[in-house]
Write a protein that holds these residues in place. Sequence first.
Motif, PDB file in Angstrom:
ATOM      1  N   HIS A  97       0.846  -1.184   0.000  1.00  0.00           N
ATOM      2  CA  HIS A  97       0.000   0.000   0.000  1.00  0.00           C
ATOM      3  C   HIS A  97       0.890   1.245   0.000  1.00  0.00           C
ATOM      4  O   HIS A  97       2.136   1.147   0.005  1.00  0.00           O
ATOM      5  CB  HIS A  97      -0.932  -0.009   1.198  1.00  0.00           C
ATOM      6  N   GLU A  98       0.255   2.433   0.053  1.00  0.00           N
ATOM      7  CA  GLU A  98       0.990   3.690  -0.101  1.00  0.00           C
ATOM      8  C   GLU A  98       1.997   3.887   1.014  1.00  0.00           C
ATOM      9  O   GLU A  98       3.131   4.293   0.760  1.00  0.00           O
ATOM     10  CB  GLU A  98      -0.005   4.860  -0.150  1.00  0.00           C
ATOM     11  N   ASP A  99       1.615   3.625   2.244  1.00  0.00           N
ATOM     12  CA  ASP A  99       2.503   3.898   3.365  1.00  0.00           C
ATOM     13  C   ASP A  99       2.795   2.672   4.217  1.00  0.00           C
ATOM     14  O   ASP A  99       3.308   2.803   5.323  1.00  0.00           O
ATOM     15  CB  ASP A  99       1.915   5.010   4.232  1.00  0.00           C
ATOM     16  N   HIS A 100       2.424   1.519   3.775  1.00  0.00           N
ATOM     17  CA  HIS A 100       2.739   0.313   4.546  1.00  0.00           C
ATOM     18  C   HIS A 100       2.616  -0.905   3.629  1.00  0.00           C
ATOM     19  O   HIS A 100       2.011  -0.839   2.541  1.00  0.00           O
ATOM     20  CB  HIS A 100       1.813   0.167   5.751  1.00  0.00           C
ATOM     21  N   CYS A 101       3.206  -1.967   4.075  1.00  0.00           N
ATOM     22  CA  CYS A 101       3.059  -3.253   3.383  1.00  0.00           C
ATOM     23  C   CYS A 101       2.472  -4.271   4.359  1.00  0.00           C
ATOM     24  O   CYS A 101       2.639  -4.143   5.573  1.00  0.00           O
ATOM     25  CB  CYS A 101       4.391  -3.739   2.819  1.00  0.00           C
ATOM     26  N   VAL A 102       1.782  -5.265   3.803  1.00  0.00           N
ATOM     27  CA  VAL A 102       1.073  -6.266   4.631  1.00  0.00           C
ATOM     28  C   VAL A 102       1.584  -7.645   4.252  1.00  0.00           C
ATOM     29  O   VAL A 102       1.604  -8.018   3.063  1.00  0.00           O
ATOM     30  CB  VAL A 102      -0.450  -6.185   4.425  1.00  0.00           C
ATOM     31  N   PHE A 103       2.004  -8.394   5.272  1.00  0.00           N
ATOM     32  CA  PHE A 103       2.444  -9.795   5.092  1.00  0.00           C
ATOM     33  C   PHE A 103       1.336 -10.711   5.626  1.00  0.00           C
ATOM     34  O   PHE A 103       0.937 -10.598   6.791  1.00  0.00           O
ATOM     35  CB  PHE A 103       3.757 -10.033   5.841  1.00  0.00           C
ATOM     36  N   ILE A 104       0.827 -11.595   4.768  1.00  0.00           N
ATOM     37  CA  ILE A 104      -0.356 -12.396   5.115  1.00  0.00           C
ATOM     38  C   ILE A 104      -0.024 -13.886   4.971  1.00  0.00           C
ATOM     39  O   ILE A 104       0.598 -14.293   3.977  1.00  0.00           O
ATOM     40  CB  ILE A 104      -1.555 -12.039   4.217  1.00  0.00           C
ATOM     41  N   ILE A 105      -0.427 -14.644   5.979  1.00  0.00           N
ATOM     42  CA  ILE A 105      -0.361 -16.121   5.913  1.00  0.00           C
ATOM     43  C   ILE A 105      -1.775 -16.634   6.175  1.00  0.00           C
ATOM     44  O   ILE A 105      -2.321 -16.434   7.268  1.00  0.00           O
ATOM     45  CB  ILE A 105       0.615 -16.714   6.947  1.00  0.00           C
ATOM     46  N   GLU A 106      -2.370 -17.279   5.200  1.00  0.00           N
ATOM     47  CA  GLU A 106      -3.710 -17.856   5.353  1.00  0.00           C
ATOM     48  C   GLU A 106      -3.587 -19.253   5.982  1.00  0.00           C
ATOM     49  O   GLU A 106      -2.858 -20.101   5.476  1.00  0.00           O
ATOM     50  CB  GLU A 106      -4.403 -17.974   3.997  1.00  0.00           C
ATOM     51  N   GLY A 107      -4.315 -19.483   7.054  1.00  0.00           N
ATOM     52  CA  GLY A 107      -4.301 -20.816   7.697  1.00  0.00           C
ATOM     53  C   GLY A 107      -2.897 -21.206   8.145  1.00  0.00           C
ATOM     54  O   GLY A 107      -2.275 -22.105   7.580  1.00  0.00           O
ATOM     55  N   ALA A 108      -2.398 -20.528   9.153  1.00  0.00           N
ATOM     56  CA  ALA A 108      -1.019 -20.745   9.604  1.00  0.00           C
ATOM     57  C   ALA A 108      -0.778 -22.207   9.961  1.00  0.00           C
ATOM     58  O   ALA A 108      -1.631 -22.870  10.558  1.00  0.00           O
ATOM     59  CB  ALA A 108      -0.718 -19.849  10.795  1.00  0.00           C
ATOM     60  N   GLU A 109       0.398 -22.690   9.563  1.00  0.00           N
ATOM     61  CA  GLU A 109       0.825 -24.047   9.881  1.00  0.00           C
ATOM     62  C   GLU A 109       2.118 -24.002  10.665  1.00  0.00           C
ATOM     63  O   GLU A 109       2.794 -22.961  10.732  1.00  0.00           O
ATOM     64  CB  GLU A 109       1.018 -24.865   8.591  1.00  0.00           C
ATOM     65  N   LYS A 110       2.507 -25.157  11.202  1.00  0.00           N
ATOM     66  CA  LYS A 110       3.720 -25.216  12.004  1.00  0.00           C
ATOM     67  C   LYS A 110       4.955 -24.890  11.165  1.00  0.00           C
ATOM     68  O   LYS A 110       5.934 -24.314  11.647  1.00  0.00           O
ATOM     69  CB  LYS A 110       3.865 -26.602  12.637  1.00  0.00           C
ATOM     70  N   GLU A 111       4.936 -25.231   9.848  1.00  0.00           N
ATOM     71  CA  GLU A 111       6.076 -24.963   8.977  1.00  0.00           C
ATOM     72  C   GLU A 111       6.282 -23.470   8.751  1.00  0.00           C
ATOM     73  O   GLU A 111       7.363 -23.048   8.300  1.00  0.00           O
ATOM     74  CB  GLU A 111       5.888 -25.665   7.629  1.00  0.00           C
ATOM     75  N   ASP A 112       5.249 -22.663   9.030  1.00  0.00           N
ATOM     76  CA  ASP A 112       5.388 -21.215   8.844  1.00  0.00           C
ATOM     77  C   ASP A 112       6.140 -20.550   9.972  1.00  0.00           C
ATOM     78  O   ASP A 112       6.401 -19.354   9.940  1.00  0.00           O
ATOM     79  CB  ASP A 112       3.993 -20.571   8.712  1.00  0.00           C
ATOM     80  N   GLU A 113       6.478 -21.279  11.007  1.00  0.00           N
ATOM     81  CA  GLU A 113       7.163 -20.713  12.165  1.00  0.00           C
ATOM     82  C   GLU A 113       8.615 -20.381  11.803  1.00  0.00           C
ATOM     83  O   GLU A 113       9.286 -21.117  11.081  1.00  0.00           O
ATOM     84  CB  GLU A 113       7.116 -21.716  13.321  1.00  0.00           C
ATOM     85  N   GLY A 114       9.119 -19.241  12.275  1.00  0.00           N
ATOM     86  CA  GLY A 114      10.507 -18.855  12.018  1.00  0.00           C
ATOM     87  C   GLY A 114      10.695 -17.352  12.095  1.00  0.00           C
ATOM     88  O   GLY A 114       9.805 -16.590  12.493  1.00  0.00           O
ATOM     89  N   VAL A 115      11.920 -16.911  11.692  1.00  0.00           N
ATOM     90  CA  VAL A 115      12.278 -15.482  11.707  1.00  0.00           C
ATOM     91  C   VAL A 115      12.122 -14.932  10.288  1.00  0.00           C
ATOM     92  O   VAL A 115      12.714 -15.479   9.333  1.00  0.00           O
ATOM     93  CB  VAL A 115      13.715 -15.279  12.210  1.00  0.00           C
ATOM     94  N   TYR A 116      11.342 -13.894  10.150  1.00  0.00           N
ATOM     95  CA  TYR A 116      11.119 -13.240   8.867  1.00  0.00           C
ATOM     96  C   TYR A 116      11.837 -11.871   8.877  1.00  0.00           C
ATOM     97  O   TYR A 116      11.764 -11.123   9.877  1.00  0.00           O
ATOM     98  CB  TYR A 116       9.623 -13.050   8.602  1.00  0.00           C
ATOM     99  N   ARG A 117      12.504 -11.547   7.794  1.00  0.00           N
ATOM    100  CA  ARG A 117      13.251 -10.275   7.651  1.00  0.00           C
ATOM    101  C   ARG A 117      12.622  -9.473   6.516  1.00  0.00           C
ATOM    102  O   ARG A 117      12.483  -9.978   5.395  1.00  0.00           O
ATOM    103  CB  ARG A 117      14.710 -10.542   7.352  1.00  0.00           C
ATOM    104  N   VAL A 118      12.246  -8.235   6.848  1.00  0.00           N
ATOM    105  CA  VAL A 118      11.707  -7.329   5.849  1.00  0.00           C
ATOM    106  C   VAL A 118      12.784  -6.275   5.525  1.00  0.00           C
ATOM    107  O   VAL A 118      13.368  -5.688   6.434  1.00  0.00           O
ATOM    108  CB  VAL A 118      10.394  -6.675   6.329  1.00  0.00           C
TER     109      VAL A 118
END
Length: 1191
Positions: A633-654
Amino acid sequence: STAVFEAETEKASVKVKWQRAGTEITDSEKYVIKAEGNKHSLTINNVVKEDDVTYAVIAGSSKVKFELKVKEPAAPAPAASELPAPPAESSQNTEVPSAGTQPEEPADPIGLFVTRPQDGEVTVGGNITFTAKVAGESLLKKPSVKWFKGKWMDLASKVGQHLQLHDSYDRNNKVYTFELEIIEANMTFAGGYRCEVSTKDKFDSSNFNLTVNEAPLSGDLDIRAAFRRTGDGKTESQPDVDVWEILRKAPPSEYEKIAFQYGITDLRGMLKRLKRIKKEEKKSTAFLKKLDPAYQVDKGQKIKLMVEVANPDADVKWLKNGQEIQVSGRYIFEAVGNKRILTINHCSLADDAAYECVVGEEKSFTELFVKEPPILITRPLEDQMVMVGERVEFECEVSEEGATVKWEKDGVELTREETFKYRFKKDGKKQYLIINESTKEDSGHYTVKTNGGVSVAELIVQEKKLEVYQSIADLTVKARDQAVFKCEVSDENVKGIWLKNGKEVVPDERIKISHIGRIHKLTIEDVTPGDEADYSFIPQGFAYNLSAKLQFLGKLDKRMELFLPPKIHLDCLGQSPDTIVVVAGNKLRLDVPISGDPTPTVIWQKVNKVMKFIFFLKSLLFESEGRVRVEKHEDHCVFIIEGAEKEDEGVYRVIVKNPVGEDKADITVKVIDVPDPPEAPKISNIGEDYCTVQWQPPKYDGGQPVLGYILERKKKKSYRWMRLNFDLLKELTYEAKRMIEGVVYEMRIYAVNSIGMSRPSPASQPFMPIAPPSEPTHFTVEDVSDSTVALKWRPPERIGAGGLDGYIVEYCKEGSTEWIPALPGLTERTSALIKDLVTGDKLHFRIKAINLAGESGAAIIKEPITVQEILQRPKIWLPRHLRQTLVKKVGETINIVIPFQGKPRPKITWTKDGQSLDAKDVGIRNSNTDTILFIRKAELHHSGAYEITLQIENMTDKKQRFVHVSSADKPGPPQNIKLTDVWGFNAALEWTPPQDDGNAQILGYTVQKADKKTMEWYTVFDHYRRTNCVVSELIMGNEYFFRVFSENLCGLSETAATTKNPAYIQKTGTTYKPPCYKEHDFSEPPKFTHPLVNRSVIAGYNTTLSCAVRGIPKPKIYWYKNKVDLSGDAKYRMFSKQGVLTLEIRKPTPFDGGFYTCKAVNECGEAEIECKLDVRGNRMSIMHNTNTAVK
């Protein structure tokens, strides 16, 4: 060949796994896995015998098991296998193509069986189950199944201790399963059996045989023997119970109990009839034997009422409740000599009545009582667990509609007086016990009883407690976005209110409040700064307050500089990485405010995995629209995970970049979930009504610590699990109580964390609560010698469901604590002889009872026992019959048994007239308690005085008896018998003693008389000592002979002295000359008194045509069908009894219809009568005839 399994899921995106014997299957040449939309298939190529295992298909949390049956192909015939219909939500199909060329034999078009019961073999005391399966796919309702033994014995009326009937329905395969279970078989159970199944328009039957073998003398014990009491003999068939006799002998206070026990439905009417029966006071002249006062018969059975009449030609009438009974298929009259028999077939409750047999003016009364079969419990009660105040409904199903049952709570009957609390309800075969508002006092065991079975269930009433499975969480949302507060509690029926800063939230178009099951939601659309506040949820009726905060995130002020370096605006920037916690299955939306000019490029990275999403200011580009995506978006970004699973766990870097510079931030995402199910619990320390359950923590706790565990149990044959605790169990062990001894249970466990409850663990191994028996009773010392001790005892008062395996006997020396086994292994007897003991030792003895649950408490003899012979003075106990001279004949056996006492065992000496006995001539046998003198054949020289002497050290005891042996024989007959005088009703006799007295004294004479007409001898005097007598009470007009026997010790003489001339007892008065009458002619032509009646019958069932005829002399009967004589046709049987004519047609067909004529002919004329018979064919017989014609 090839096997194909197919499954269909609700959604196309569901991931499906296939398993073989618990191991996941991967795609290969052998196993081909395909997925097209929501349809999935597994193909097994080159099927071999090793593929005959259990398979499973898993979709999400749903798992369906199925089996593949592989059959070896026969040489001439093809082999084919087809799997049953699939379960709901999935379908499967297995096809095995034919391997041969010869076609299969066509199936029976009317057959219903999928699997027919097979012949069986069982040993005496063993159990066996016969199974029949019926295809139910094309049936609208459950088929009717009957089991028979032999030709007619319906086994439904024999259900009880040794025979059970079960049925079930497999909804997945659409197959009905019916089972006949025989328990503890005995030799009388052997023979042929039949299973019949019928529907509205189809019928099928199957015969099978049961062979019962004698139980082997040795070998492995059946596991059921461990639960039987030791010493139980073989089961004997109980005799039929005569309720009439029980009711006649019972006191009035026991009438209702007897009526319930034996299924008497009309007790009041039965007692009235019982009161009306009168005793016979005078001897009947028409009846030789009357009817019994009452008869009893089971419903549906046959009974015969029989009388014996004095005149074999007498006509009788049978009445029922005062109305004459007419001949029919159910009522059959028979006349056999003097006997008159009424047979009632297929007795019903309408036959429960008063019956009379009338001969002339005399009557014989009786009562017939029809006993209904026992009421069986076809579906038992189920255990229940409820909260205080909830409604409880116990339901069971019995074998008969409207049956009377008895409800009990903890052994106390629930009567109608308590209907303000308990409500009883009947609905057809279903019986209900209803408790509207349960309390803690209602907990206990509830029992329903019928006269044919018992069912027990447990009710547990718990206090209301509320658990919070998921609390509401703080939210940070941007303007115009949606905010959702959600919580989950344990009770679906609990309502609550939402508060904003302490004030109740009122829903409107923008604010929505929802309650679905256990989940409560507050949804706020288009969030504004005014929505920033503290929100709370309060469940009604509970002291809970769930709170969370809503933070509003406004827009960043735009900077007017020409170029700005990129910047990530996070609260924790520069500190340790942020941690975002998301519940598995929920949506993760991460809003990251950014700034920079020109617009920066956003790159998201995960450890060891880079995901790049490139966006432009004017044109939003989505590289991935999958489950994980990024929105710009204009002044922000959105990170979306639909139906979180255990494999989605971890450190994310933007990372944000533009030509001026770059900025980055690390965000930790943690996915939490419910725990994995624990492993199956283990059962230990099993007691009478309790056990200890142990388990291990789950391998994965879901990312949150395990708060506790929930335990459930069920009966093995039940499908209903009952929760044992409402408060979470913190430990890994739990003692489960309040179980029923002898019932098989299973346990399972749930793990609970802050997210929720895991799936259940696998069920534990089945176990049965049993307790060891109580200690044996009356444990005493029976005898003591220098090296042995004899003990005896009685069985325990309480044995329990585990039965009794035996006893263990131990002893301990005085002053020692070591108990030594006195016998090798267990003994099943209630006495024991302990040998090889040391003389002089003082020993303590104890005994324990043993069963599957372990050892009982010990029964101990308080005082120590000294191993030493007790000195007892010798004493001879002479029997009463030996206290006088014993007289025997030559050749007879002499057996003299003389008991004695004395310890230690005395020395025994026999003498005759002061001389020792010859061992070759006289036998002497001695034991510890008696001595026996035995002479096989007595002779004259055996007469004399016999003396027995007992000696223990210097103590003696003597007894002397005389035995006289004589060569006596039976005497001869008396001499010179003569009739000295006859007067009135008396005759005088004289005789002289016999010439041969048999070498013994004459003890008396026996005088007998006989009527000259019958020559049957009757004794007048017995043991008469005189040689003359007077015989009185002779009958006038008769002539008598007399005879006399002589008697001595050997008995009566072989022959008797008989008078040569009879004694005539003269009559007084004149001689009567009867008048002479002309004989009357009673002859008359035949005449039918009861006509033939037109009939319409069903083909295949025997039928009869009846009429009545009169004529003198007795007419000869002819039967015709369509003017054709039926005399030589074996299909027809003709009967004629007392003027009633019957024609029986065996299993008629439609071709047997027509006009039947009965013709009666005698010397005076003839008569005939005609009727029409219509035979209707049923569908079964038509199909059978059609099939036969086709074949």
